[in-house]
Design an enzyme around this catalytic site. Structure first.
Site, mmCIF file in Angstrom:
data_model
loop_
_atom_site.group_PDB
_atom_site.id
_atom_site.type_symbol
_atom_site.label_atom_id
_atom_site.label_comp_id
_atom_site.label_asym_id
_atom_site.label_seq_id
_atom_site.Cartn_x
_atom_site.Cartn_y
_atom_site.Cartn_z
ATOM 1 N N SER A 1 0.852 -1.196 0.000
ATOM 2 C CA SER A 1 0.000 0.000 0.000
ATOM 3 C C SER A 1 0.884 1.241 0.000
ATOM 4 O O SER A 1 2.108 1.156 0.109
ATOM 5 C CB SER A 1 -0.918 0.000 1.222
ATOM 6 N N LYS A 2 0.224 2.388 -0.115
ATOM 7 C CA LYS A 2 0.954 3.670 -0.158
ATOM 8 C C LYS A 2 1.893 3.815 1.039
ATOM 9 O O LYS A 2 2.976 4.376 0.936
ATOM 10 C CB LYS A 2 -0.055 4.822 -0.137
ATOM 11 N N ARG A 3 1.435 3.304 2.162
ATOM 12 C CA ARG A 3 2.199 3.367 3.407
ATOM 13 C C ARG A 3 3.629 2.859 3.219
ATOM 14 O O ARG A 3 4.549 3.321 3.884
ATOM 15 C CB ARG A 3 1.444 2.474 4.411
ATOM 16 N N GLY B 1 5.438 3.265 0.722
ATOM 17 C CA GLY B 1 6.242 4.235 -0.026
ATOM 18 C C GLY B 1 6.859 3.684 -1.304
ATOM 19 O O GLY B 1 7.818 4.253 -1.814
#
Ligand code: GLU
Length: 313
Positions: free
Chosen positions: A245-247, A249
């Protein structure tokens, strides 16, 4: 009579142009492509742009550019055409309508709230519809969706990695939507119609779609279409083993491309996660991996994207 030669393999990648592709999408595309090319097969690219609220032409452009940059080519699809086009689902809706005329269906006017409240315990991927609109005349002041009155039985799918998944069509699947109230065609119907029309013999895709496969097999049966071989590959996870996920990076594919990153580094990271190359392989072109596709190695892969610093730096 001499035995017939085996049919050539036709694989495909079927992305939805609803955003920029993350590395997990790219890895699935790479594995599907290697599977087909490794067997000397053809490869089809189909754009699954059925949902007008989410699909955008710019994302389709990005997907094509990303794939080419990664070294993934296609024999049929956007920009190369082919005998079974068009290769954009938004241009194929007449064939979904024709398929639906062959199925027993009924209109459904249930609101989201009704669906939430009436749904029985979820067994499959979504709550099982209790058949409310079979017993009542649906409200006419609303756009109606169309559901398939699914024949009772045991829908069973087979996967080269995952074995067999059998679902009771009444208890585990229920009458599912073929066309939404706003006219959009459902993925489940479109994917079955298109895989057959495009002569796909081997579906390689992410294992998040595995629980959908029995309903697709059931539709193939009802429409008298052949069932391809299925291979669901693990999804790429973040470095900590959780869903990417975006988390985490991780940059999306287009960002890497636009930043001038060497695509062989990206392909190497994807191939390492899939167990297809040694862990110290830093650069490899997709074409060099043709022949490396191997289910046992994929099964043994770690399926994690390493931290950016270890493969971008
Ligand atoms: N369009 C689907 C997606 O992007 C994939 C469908 C499939 O491979 O069957 O998730």
């Amino acid at each position: 009579m001499p035995p017939l030669p085996p049919l050539p393999i036709v694989g495909r990648y079927a992305p939805s142009p609803s955003g920029r592709q993350h590395l997990g999408n790219a890895r699935t595309a790479l594995l599907a492509w290697l599977h087909a090319r490794g067997a000397g097969g053809r490869f089809v690219l189909r754009i699954e742009d059925l949902d007008p609220t989410r699909s955008q032409a710019i994302y389709e452009r990005t997907i094509l550019d990303d794939l080419r940059w990664l070294g993934i080519d296609w024999d049929e699809g956007p920009e190369v055409a082919g005998p079974n086009g068009p290769y954009r689902q938004s241009e194929r809706t007449a064939s979904y309508a024709a398929a639906m005329t062959r199925l027993a269906v009924y209109p459904c006017g249930c609101t989201r709230r009704e669906l939430r409240e009436s749904a029985s315990a979820p067994h499959g991927i979504e709550p099982v519809y209790p058949g409310t609109c079979l017993q009542r005349a649906p409200a006419t002041d609303r756009m109606l969706s169309t559901r398939w009155r699914i024949p009772e039985g045991c829908a069973s799918a087979t996967d080269s990695r995952l074995g067999t998944l059998a679902q009771d069509t009444a208890k585990d699947i229920g009458d599912f939507v073929l066309q939404r109230g706003d006219g959009a065609w459902a993925y489940q119907l479109a994917v079955v119609v298109d895989d057959a029309a495009m002569g796909i013999t081997d579906v390689v895709r992410g294992d998040d779609l595995w629980t959908s496969t029995p309903r697709q097999v059931w539709l193939q049966r009802a429409l008298e279409l052949s069932t391809p071989r299925y291979l669901h590959v693990p999804l790429l996870l973040g470095p900590d083993g959780t869903k990417l996920s975006k988390r985490h990076g991780a940059p999306d594919v287009a960002t890497l491309r636009e930043a001038g990153v060497d695509p062989t580094r990206v392909v190497a990271a994807l191939a390492r996660s899939s167990g297809l190359v040694a862990q110290d392989c830093q650069r490899v072109a997709a074409v060099e991996l043709v022949g490396a596709f191997d289910l046992t190695r994929i099964d043994a892969g770690h399926h994690r994207l390493e931290p950016n610093s270890s493969w971008l730096g």
